[in-house]
Write a protein that holds these residues in place. Structure first.
Motif, PDB file in Angstrom:
ATOM      1  N   VAL A  51       4.121   9.937  -6.644  1.00  0.00           N
ATOM      2  CA  VAL A  51       5.708  10.316  -8.322  1.00  0.00           C
ATOM      3  C   VAL A  51       4.738  10.497  -9.309  1.00  0.00           C
ATOM      4  CG1 VAL A  51       7.225   9.069  -9.823  1.00  0.00           C
ATOM      5  CG2 VAL A  51       7.200   8.544  -7.737  1.00  0.00           C
ATOM      6  N   GLU A  52       3.271   9.935  -9.817  1.00  0.00           N
ATOM      7  CA  GLU A  52       2.663  10.246 -10.965  1.00  0.00           C
ATOM      8  C   GLU A  52       2.758  12.111 -11.355  1.00  0.00           C
ATOM      9  OE1 GLU A  52       0.030   7.704 -13.596  1.00  0.00           O
ATOM     10  OE2 GLU A  52      -0.717   8.406 -12.326  1.00  0.00           O
ATOM     11  N   ASP A  53       1.990  11.956  -9.929  1.00  0.00           N
ATOM     12  CA  ASP A  53       1.479  13.537  -9.502  1.00  0.00           C
ATOM     13  C   ASP A  53       2.261  14.559 -10.097  1.00  0.00           C
ATOM     14  OD1 ASP A  53      -1.046  14.902  -9.320  1.00  0.00           O
ATOM     15  OD2 ASP A  53       0.075  15.421  -7.297  1.00  0.00           O
ATOM     16  N   GLU A  54       3.826  14.215  -8.945  1.00  0.00           N
ATOM     17  CA  GLU A  54       4.466  15.517  -9.102  1.00  0.00           C
ATOM     18  C   GLU A  54       5.481  15.026 -10.014  1.00  0.00           C
ATOM     19  OE1 GLU A  54       5.186  15.389  -4.544  1.00  0.00           O
ATOM     20  OE2 GLU A  54       3.496  16.516  -4.448  1.00  0.00           O
ATOM     21  N   ALA A  60       0.735  -0.735  -0.080  1.00  0.00           N
ATOM     22  CA  ALA A  60      -0.280  -0.502   0.095  1.00  0.00           C
ATOM     23  C   ALA A  60       1.160   1.136   0.097  1.00  0.00           C
ATOM     24  CB  ALA A  60      -1.061   0.185   1.215  1.00  0.00           C
ATOM     25  N   CYS A  61       1.612   1.017   0.851  1.00  0.00           N
ATOM     26  CA  CYS A  61       2.791   2.311   0.989  1.00  0.00           C
ATOM     27  C   CYS A  61       3.573   3.045  -0.589  1.00  0.00           C
ATOM     28  CB  CYS A  61       4.178   1.966   1.942  1.00  0.00           C
ATOM     29  SG  CYS A  61       3.103   2.719   3.453  1.00  0.00           S
ATOM     30  N   ILE A  62       3.655   1.455  -1.511  1.00  0.00           N
ATOM     31  CA  ILE A  62       4.183   1.502  -2.487  1.00  0.00           C
ATOM     32  C   ILE A  62       3.809   2.334  -3.106  1.00  0.00           C
ATOM     33  CG2 ILE A  62       5.600   0.184  -4.846  1.00  0.00           C
ATOM     34  CD1 ILE A  62       6.656  -1.545  -2.886  1.00  0.00           C
ATOM     35  N   ILE A  63       2.024   1.473  -3.253  1.00  0.00           N
ATOM     36  CA  ILE A  63       0.580   1.880  -4.385  1.00  0.00           C
ATOM     37  C   ILE A  63       0.520   4.394  -3.944  1.00  0.00           C
ATOM     38  CG2 ILE A  63      -1.439   2.198  -4.493  1.00  0.00           C
ATOM     39  CD1 ILE A  63      -1.105  -0.573  -4.049  1.00  0.00           C
ATOM     40  N   LEU A  64       0.886   4.308  -2.562  1.00  0.00           N
ATOM     41  CA  LEU A  64       0.926   5.932  -2.625  1.00  0.00           C
ATOM     42  C   LEU A  64       2.002   6.593  -3.071  1.00  0.00           C
ATOM     43  CD1 LEU A  64      -0.543   5.503   0.885  1.00  0.00           C
ATOM     44  CD2 LEU A  64      -1.668   5.391  -1.792  1.00  0.00           C
ATOM     45  N   HIS A  65       3.499   5.904  -2.538  1.00  0.00           N
ATOM     46  CA  HIS A  65       4.600   6.261  -3.822  1.00  0.00           C
ATOM     47  C   HIS A  65       4.510   6.631  -4.905  1.00  0.00           C
ATOM     48  CE1 HIS A  65       8.663   7.334  -4.094  1.00  0.00           C
ATOM     49  NE2 HIS A  65       8.694   5.787  -4.990  1.00  0.00           N
ATOM     50  N   ASN A  66       3.982   5.615  -5.588  1.00  0.00           N
ATOM     51  CA  ASN A  66       3.349   5.927  -7.319  1.00  0.00           C
ATOM     52  C   ASN A  66       2.728   6.716  -7.466  1.00  0.00           C
ATOM     53  OD1 ASN A  66       5.965   4.453  -7.184  1.00  0.00           O
ATOM     54  ND2 ASN A  66       4.589   2.314  -7.736  1.00  0.00           N
ATOM     55  N   MET A  67       1.621   6.657  -7.239  1.00  0.00           N
ATOM     56  CA  MET A  67       0.788   7.967  -7.224  1.00  0.00           C
ATOM     57  C   MET A  67       1.456   9.055  -6.740  1.00  0.00           C
ATOM     58  SD  MET A  67      -2.482   6.203  -5.543  1.00  0.00           S
ATOM     59  CE  MET A  67      -3.846   7.806  -5.355  1.00  0.00           C
TER      60      MET A  67
END
Length: 270
Positions: free
Chosen positions: A242-245, A233-240
């Motif tokens: 990254v995609e946004d920023e 879950a933390c990796i998913i949120l991290h990648n989200m």
């Protein structure tokens, strides 16, 4: 994301410290966190834990060529997450030389610090080579399903991408290591560029820990499967994020999370 800033379950007094903030009991807050983690994985796992597509690979190859490494798909390394409440029967299997049990995360990170191919769960006593033998990172290549890529280096055309690694990994065609003791201008320049680009994965791990206190601190949960879900879950949120920023990436101070360098390796600060 506030739920991921704490990780207390069996340690009820520590879980109760969030009572006033959340206005709910420690047990209820832990159940909420579990449902939150399951929901994140169910709703966004396919998108943000995906394997690299042809479009992703093309972007990674362009980034690699700009960085001076045509054909590079990122850098690969491992991170240890301390497991404070590791069951006594497993401590010998998970305890490192530091005397603390850990669980290992192996992953690939690209220049934008997106985390690819996360493989979480091996015991901390394994080294990078043992973990690589268990990892599915090269399954697609072995089964002929890997996306095709073409690039030219020194007049020779290649169709297999590669990752940047440290000296712990084997000398495979899919890995590019640094030069341990470079002699001359060209080897020194190559070693410097390789070390700079290889640190993408170390910075990715550092930012993952800087963003989520639950990953920064020792895991206090007994259930290894639940710990694995929290990491995903933390990796998913991290990648989200990254995609946004991606175009205006936030810089974090990750010096306290950097892995120690192996003796004899050329160190490059940037």
């Amino acid at each position: 994301m506030k739920f991921l800033s704490f990780h207390k379950e069996e340690m009820r007094p520590e879980a109760d410290t969030v009572d006033e903030y959340l206005q709910i009991g420690g047990t209820t807050s832990m159940k909420c966190m579990q449902h939150f983690v399951d929901g994140i994985i169910f709703c966004f796992g396919d998108e943000y834990l995906r394997k690299s597509t042809a479009e992703d690979l093309q972007r990674l190859l362009i980034i690699g060529e700009i960085s001076g490494f045509p054909g590079m798909m990122g850098s690969i390394d491992c991170m240890h997450w301390e497991w404070k409440n590791c069951p006594t029967a497993w401590k010998g299997q998970y305890t490192r030389a530091s005397g603390k049990p850990t669980i290992v995360l192996e992953a690939v990170a690209s220049q934008d610090l997106w985390i690819w191919h996360p493989f979480f769960g091996p015991p901390g006593t394994l080294n990078d080579i043992n973990i690589l033998d268990r990892s599915p990172v090269f399954d697609d290549i072995l089964q002929g399903r890997a996306p095709k890529c073409k690039y030219v280096v020194n007049g020779n055309q290649y169709s297999l991408g590669y990752y940047l690694i440290d000296e712990m990994y084997p000398k495979w065609a899919t890995f590019i290591q640094s030069i341990r003791l470079p002699q001359g201008d060209k080897p020194s320049l190559f070693a410097e560029k390789q070390e700079v680009c290889r640190k993408y994965v170390e910075r990715g791990f550092g930012i993952l820990q800087a963003r989520f206190a639950i990953v920064k601190n020792p895991a206090l949960i007994w259930d290894k499967e639940r710990i694995g879900k929290i990491m995903r879950a933390c990796i998913i949120l991290h990648n989200m994020i990254v995609e946004d920023e991606r175009d205006m990436y936030t810089q974090f101070d990750v010096t306290e999370f950097e892995q120690p360098e192996t003796s004899g390796r050329t160190r490059v600060d940037f």
